[in-house]
Structures are given as structure tokens and as C-alpha cells.
Motif scaffolding. Sequence first.
Motif, short mmCIF file in Angstrom:
data_model
loop_
_atom_site.label_atom_id
_atom_site.label_comp_id
_atom_site.label_asym_id
_atom_site.label_seq_id
_atom_site.Cartn_x
_atom_site.Cartn_y
_atom_site.Cartn_z
N UNK A 156 19.53 7.75 9.56
CA UNK A 156 18.07 7.83 9.57
C UNK A 156 17.56 8.14 10.96
N UNK A 157 17.98 7.36 11.92
CA UNK A 157 17.49 7.54 13.28
C UNK A 157 17.91 8.90 13.84
N UNK A 158 19.16 9.26 13.60
CA UNK A 158 19.65 10.55 14.09
C UNK A 158 18.86 11.70 13.46
N UNK A 195 15.18 12.18 14.47
CA UNK A 195 15.11 12.79 15.80
C UNK A 195 15.50 14.27 15.72
N UNK A 196 16.57 14.54 14.99
CA UNK A 196 17.08 15.91 14.83
C UNK A 196 16.01 16.82 14.24
N UNK A 197 15.25 16.29 13.30
CA UNK A 197 14.24 17.11 12.64
C UNK A 197 12.89 17.08 13.36
N UNK A 198 12.88 16.51 14.55
CA UNK A 198 11.68 16.60 15.37
C UNK A 198 10.68 15.47 15.21
N UNK A 202 9.41 6.14 13.00
CA UNK A 202 9.54 7.36 13.81
C UNK A 202 8.31 7.51 14.70
N UNK A 203 8.24 8.65 15.41
CA UNK A 203 7.15 8.83 16.38
C UNK A 203 5.78 8.86 15.70
#
Lengths: 567, 104
Positions: free
Chosen positions: A285-287, A290-293, A265-266
Motif C-alpha cells: 500500500x505505502x509503496x 507513493x509510486x503512483x504519485x 496518503x498525501x
Amino acid sequence: MSLFNPMERKYLTTDLLIIGGGTAGCYAAITAARQARDLRILIAEKANIKRSGCLAAGVNALNAYITEGQTVRDYLEFVRWDAEKIIRDDLVLSMAEGFNETAADLERMGLVILKDERGKYVTRGRQNIKINGENIKPLLAAEVGRYGNIEVLNHVNITDYLTAEGRVFGAVGFGVEEEIEYGISARAVLIATGGAAGLYRPNNPGFSRHKMWYPPFNTGAGYAMGIRAGAEMTSFEMRFVAQRCKDTIAPTGTIALGVGAREVNARGEIYEKQYGLSTSGRAYGTTNETYEGRGPCYLRTKGITSEQDEELLRAYLNMAPAQTLKWIESGRLPSEQNVEIEGTEPYIVGGHTGSGYWVDTRRRTTLANLYAAGDVSGGAPKKFVTGALAEGAIAAETILSDIKNIPPAEEAVVRARAEKVFLDYERRLSDAPQEPYDVFAIEEAMQKVMDEYAGGIKTAYRYNAGQLALADSSIDRLIVLAEGLTGPDMDTLVHIYELRERLTVCKVLIAHLCARKETRWPGFAVHTDHPQLSGDYECYVNSKWLDGHLEVFTRPLVREGAYEHTY
Amino acid sequence: MSIHIDRDKCIRCGACREICPGNLIGRTTDGTAYLRHPEECWGCASCLKECRHEAIFYFLGADIGGQGSRMQTNREGDLTHWIISSPGREPFTITVDRRESNKY
Ligand SMILES: Cc1cc2nc3c(=O)[nH]c(=O)nc-3n(C[C@H](O)[C@H](O)[C@H](O)COP(=O)(O)OP(=O)(O)OC[C@H]3O[C@@H](n4cnc5c(N)ncnc54)[C@H](O)[C@@H]3O)c2cc1C
Ligand code: SF4
Ligand code: SF4
């Protein structure tokens, strides 16, 4: 076109009609032609079999192969785990039995498969073998051309079956450019039109709206024709959301498996283990990150060697050239920048998940004399190239044994049925102004509805019963509007019928999403009213169009042995 | 995502029209190939590989990160040269041999 100059009508007769000359369709034709030299085989293909369907750009590996030390049963267990149990054992086993033989056949046709010094195929992971898949479709098409009893009708778009009393005896279509309508009579029909893309608003909805993973030209024609003719369908709610390279929507397996890149992740945290390693788990996982910031998410390629860079550039040219262009154009190769990834819009594709025709073990659909193979056929996820080929072969063999007992249809019946469809084509081919909506306006409206109310990218694949009800009524409204669409040329006519196909698939898809009141594959679909997996839904959700309405019901899981339809 | 057909280089052979998997390529009255709906291109590069006259180039839409580069192909037997020209840079060529498998 004016009333005085209707389209040219052509009637053709054959023994076996194959609709869709893609992977499964071409191989079914080849299998049948090899075994029955006097059987007349006709492939009706919307584009040109040399470069049509999923294989047009090339593929990067044969993703389904029984490697040394593995068995078809291992493959079955892998698919069962990956699909959270909703599979047909009989179909997966019979398909897997054909993987290695079809791979060997592709090699005989000229496909380059990587071998080690002992002459053994080099494997990638447990089920893949490495190839140069750039010209896989031209090779298949060339093999089709070797058999004098296969006729190929390129550039003909099929829209409807010829049916009566649950029996199929041909199909109807029209030239994608030439103003010709075709009524084709056949003793047996194989449907092999692939899956459906373009139902949902895509990742790149503007100029690059067709830069999607699944071919935007596979519009669900086979599903829609079957639904309208009353064929039983299965597992439409098991949509496929692919994890792909951002923007280019290129496959990620080559990076993940090829250079061992992990998903991060970021914040640089590896998240894949948290969500499980199934296809749905990875997508989730990827979704969810991203969804959780914690997005954007990446495949961590920074630090790979320059040889690895070069291999990746070449590998992508063989299957998804946009990704290579993107790397070069950005001035930074994968060793210098991680590859951003995202989930795609949902597709209906029986080659990756389980959606499609409900078939028996021998690939007979529930309509007499109609068979199905490849992405259009349900119950057997993870088919990939070799599975689509294997299913084409199984269907062809079944047809060869059945066809002796199938009499040809009477010409008068064929003509009467075909004419009904011709009248619809002729009505729609018109110079009248397309007001106030044209086909593109309604397609966009459909994709918006699906995106917002039926679990598209916008809601991170989430939906609830209230949203699905709105989706259903909106699709009904668009179906009515689409009925009135006309266009001045054959190209517009193709678009109109593609839209009709997609709307039909959407209608069934929504009903299936409603019926599965649980969340089994969170990467593909999250039912927010029922966010957990439920034992009550360890079954198939099937449906059938009956007397003007869609009946949705469940069936218990089919395990080993042969499954036969009981009418 | 799309392609562009150079009218001046097109010799009107029709090869690209014949194989586009989406039937997207039309013919003007003089027979020159043109892309009917640029937004409908899948980016499969089939037309590019089919055209033996380097009349077609491939580019990334601005919405997917394009920076104005053009990609063309040039075939020599089993070799395909992919040539990428970016504004202000020397063209970059990658050669792929059909006889060689992907390593990954
Ligand atoms: C981009 C991409 C990459 C992939 N990469 C790999 C990989 O690396 N390895 C792997 O093993 N698998 C891969 N797969 C999966 C595999 O390619 C497919 O599962 C398989 O090819 C599906 O075969 P099919 O015959 O069902 O569909 P297709 O091969 O798509 O055939 C469908 C055919 O039907 C035609 N058609 C559609 N509608 C009509 C109509 N109305 N009338 C007439 N004809 C029609 C289409 O033009 C097409 O030719 C990939 C798939 C995609 C999309
Ligand atoms: S293949 Fe090339 S030369 Fe031939 S019609 Fe297409 S663009 Fe023109
Ligand atoms: S890149 Fe593919 S989809 Fe686009 S025009 Fe060329 S052949 Fe057609």
C-alpha cells in the motif's frame, strides 16, 4: 602482519558449539545447560552477548503470544494467511507451542511485562503483550552467565564450518580485533546468526547508511556458511520489506497499535483497506501510493493527546531512540505532525518471512550434526522474540537427544580442515595497498546492483527476468573481485568476510527470485513478467549448492505432522 | 545517524568498546575510545547507556533530518534520564523507569 608473524592459532574443543549468541543462541544455551549440567557448551559471538543482534537497542513488545481465547492453531492460520500459504505448518505449530512458556521464562529473568489488576498480561492486538524491552538482551546474557557449563567467546567472527561428507564437526573464525584464529571442534553445532541486512542499497545510503531496521551487523554469515557447505535453503525469494518511520527506520507498530493511527496518503485518504492488512499488503500500500504519485504516506497521529505523546516518546526510547530524538528535535510531537512512513530495503530474515535453512520438525538442517534456530532458519515466519527463543529451545532439546550418538571428530581432521581456512585469513591480512578497489567500494557496487536489477527501493521492489540476469552476472563479477581483497587489520578482515557472506546470499536470492515466476507478496517483490499470483507456485522454492553450481527446485507444502529429511 | 565520543570526558574504561554490537569503537594509543567508522553506527544507543561518564552523545545525521541536537543519558538505578540539548533551546529531559512497561 608479515610472513614471519602469522596470527596466533587456537584450537578449542566442546560438545555443543552455538554460533551467534543472540536471542535464539542464548536461549538454546540456557535450555541445554539446564537439562545437561555436564554438557560443555560454547557460544561463539561476533560482538558481546550483552548487547548483540536484533535485541541490542531493545524491543517494544513480545509480538508472538497466545493470548486468552486464542490457540496455537489460530496463530498457524494467521501466519498462513499473512504469508500467502508458503509456510511449514509443523514448524509454526511447534514454535507457537513455546511462545507462552518462553515469555514466562523471560519474566522470571527480570523482564517487565505489563499486567492488569487480575495479574494477567495486558495484550496489544491479538498476539502481542506489552513489556519494557529495553534491557531484554542484558537479562538473557545474565541468565547465560548463571550456568557454569556455558562458556562465551565474545568478539569472535565465525566464517566457515568444519565439514566433511555432509557432516559438520565444528567451525572456524577469528578475533574481531585480536590477531587470533580459532579452530573449534564440536560434536553438535547450532547456527543462530540471524538474518541478512545490507544486501541492497539502504534507505539512507549516505552518512546514515547503517540507520536501517535490521542490524547491519547480521550479514547472513549463517546462510552463507550453509550454502557453501551444501545445506538446503528455502524461500530466499520471500524477502522482507518492513514499513517503517521515514529516516529513522523505527518500527511503526507501536504507533499503529498503540494510538490506533491509520495509514494515509498525501491527500489524507486512508488507503490500508485497499491493499489488505497482511504484512505484505500494508507494505505494498505505502509503496504503491507513493509510486503512483500519492505520496508521501503517513501514520495519522495528529490530534492524539499529550499523554499519548509522552507515552510514545518513552516507548521509542526503549527500542528506537532516534525516533524520539527526531520528534523532540523537530519541535513538533506526534500530536502535531503525522509520522511519515516508507518501505525499507529488502532483508532476508527468517524470523519475519520464510527464508533460511530447510530444517526438519526438530530443527535439524540437511547437514548432519548441524541445527538451526531463529532468523537464520526458514519455513516459520513471524517468529519474533518468543519464536526465536522457542526455536532455540527445540533445537537444544533435539541436540541433547542426538548428541549421545555423535562421536567427537578426530583432531587431525579438525586441524587439517581448519588450516585451509586459516591460510585464507593469513593471505588476506596484509599491508599491501588495496587497489584499485577496497571492500567498501565493492559493497557499494553490490548494493547498487541489487537495488537496480534485483528489485530494491529504486524500482519499487519490481524486477523482471532480464534484470535478474544482469544482477546475477554482476554479482559474479563482484564475487571474483572480492576474492582478491586484503586488509591491514582484523577490523578490515571482518568487513571482507561480511562482504563475502552478503555476495553469497545475493547469488542465491537472485536464483530464487528467478525461480518463482509469479507475484505472491507484492509488498516484498513484484515480478513484472509475472505480476499475478499463480496456483503453480503453491510450493516452496528451495536450493542447494552442489558440485560447484546452485541447484534450484520446488517442494510441495508440508502440512501437519512431523517432517523428516530423506537423504 | 551516529554518536560522538568526547575525548576529554572519556576515562578509557573500555565499556562502550566491549558492547557495541558492531564492534565499531576503537581505542587510540592513549586508550581513549573513538568511533572507527561514523557511518557504520546503527544508532542502537548501547554505548551511550553503557558509558557512566557521559562521554558519549548521540545525534541524527543531517541526511535523516538532524538539526544539530545532542542526546545523552544518565543512569540512576532503574531510572534512565535521556537529555536532549538542541541549539538555542533549554535541554529537554525524559526519564524512563526500567520497572515500568511500555503502555503501547
Ligand atoms: C530492530 C528490531 C526490532 C524488533 N522488535 C521486535 C519486537 O518489538 N517484538 C518482537 O517480538 N520481535 C521483534 N523483533 C524481532 C526479533 O527481535 C528477532 O526475530 C529475533 O530477536 C531474532 O533472533 P535471532 O537469534 O535469530 O537473531 P539475533 O538475536 O540477531 O542473533 C544473531 C546473533 O548472531 C551474531 N552473529 C552474526 N554473525 C556472526 C558470525 N559470523 N559469527 C558469530 N556471531 C555472529 C550476532 O552478533 C547476534 O548476536 C525485532 C527485530 C529488530 C531487528
Ligand atoms: S564507556 Fe565512556 S568512559 Fe568508558 S571508554 Fe567508552 S566513552 Fe570512554
Ligand atoms: S550506537 Fe550502537 S552501533 Fe552505534 S557506536 Fe554505539 S553501540 Fe555501536
